[in-house]
Design a protein around this motif. Structure first.
Motif: not given
Length: 249
Positions: A163-170
């Motif tokens: 779990v975390g703060y996303p840096t890249k969305l897919t």
């Protein structure tokens, strides 16, 4: 459409996170949401191990196939089937609970309880603007995972969630058609209908990969599944479960 449904339908596995830890309040909220999930007969046959120690996370990442996002994330949760506490309950009340604990039924209860709790946790995290990724790769070597997390007998680590703060969305992978998943009154066994639905889905998935990779990948879903299932993986699992005194009687 309400926010809960929107969050659920917007799910996608994310694998790139900022190296920023979750707050204790965020962790407690996610775990509390997990605990709010249904549990068979109030058995609550699961536990959650939060891994903060970076060295442990690094080793789990190696076990999971060198998946970097197991080590670099906001927090790593490991969901376990847990009947250890129920053994202690039996001893405390001087009741013979082992035949029940060692049954296939109670093992299934523990698996289902853990999965329900995990999905509640996942939805909670995503509703907070966080990204998540389920990690089944920890089952590549559960003996090492148990030693690393110091879990007792009757506790089986099942999977992790990064779990975390996303840096890249897919992109979101298309799921199987509604008509293929949902059966009305009885299971659809007309193979022509069944195979036609799979054929249509294969075309959808091939187009998804073609668009996503600029034509470098065009394989279908059934091709993926056939290739994956042809390879025998984690075949040690039955012996491991029985060794940990979940005998599946």
């Amino acid at each position: 459409m309400n926010e809960v449904i929107s969050t659920i339908l917007n799910h996608r596995s994310l694998r790139h996170f900022e190296d920023q830890p979750l707050t204790d309040e965020q962790i407690k909220t996610i775990v509390s949401c997990a605990q709010a999930a249904p549990t068979s007969s109030f058995v609550q046959a699961y536990s959650i191990i939060g891994v903060k120690d970076q060295e442990r996370k690094r080793k789990l990442a190696e076990i999971a196939g060198n998946q970097e996002y197991v080590a670099i994330n906001g927090h790593f949760f490991v969901f376990c089937a847990d009947l250890y506490r129920h053994q202690l309950i039996g001893e405390h009340h001087q009741k013979e609970v082992l035949p029940s604990i060692q049954s296939t039924e109670k093992f299934m209860v523990a698996l289902i309880d853990a999965a329900l709790a995990a999905q509640n946790a996942a939805i909670a995290a995503e509703s907070m603007g966080l990204g998540i990724c389920y990690i089944g790769g920890i089952r590549n070597n559960l003996e090492e995972v148990k030693q690393l997390l110091k879990t007792p007998e009757r506790v089986i680590p099942l999977f992790g969630i990064a779990v975390g703060y996303p840096t890249k969305l897919t992109g979101q992978k298309p799921r199987l058609p509604f008509e293929h998943i949902y059966h009305e009154d009885e299971y659809e066994q007309d193979q022509e209908v069944y195979l036609e639905q799979l054929k249509e889905y294969d075309e959808l998935i091939s187009n998804y990969y073609r668009d996503r990779t600029g034509g470098k990948r065009t394989d279908s879903w059934t091709e993926q599944m056939a290739a994956m299932l042809e390879k025998q993986s984690r075949m040690y699992m039955k012996d491991f479960v029985q060794k940990n005194k979940m005998d599946l009687r």
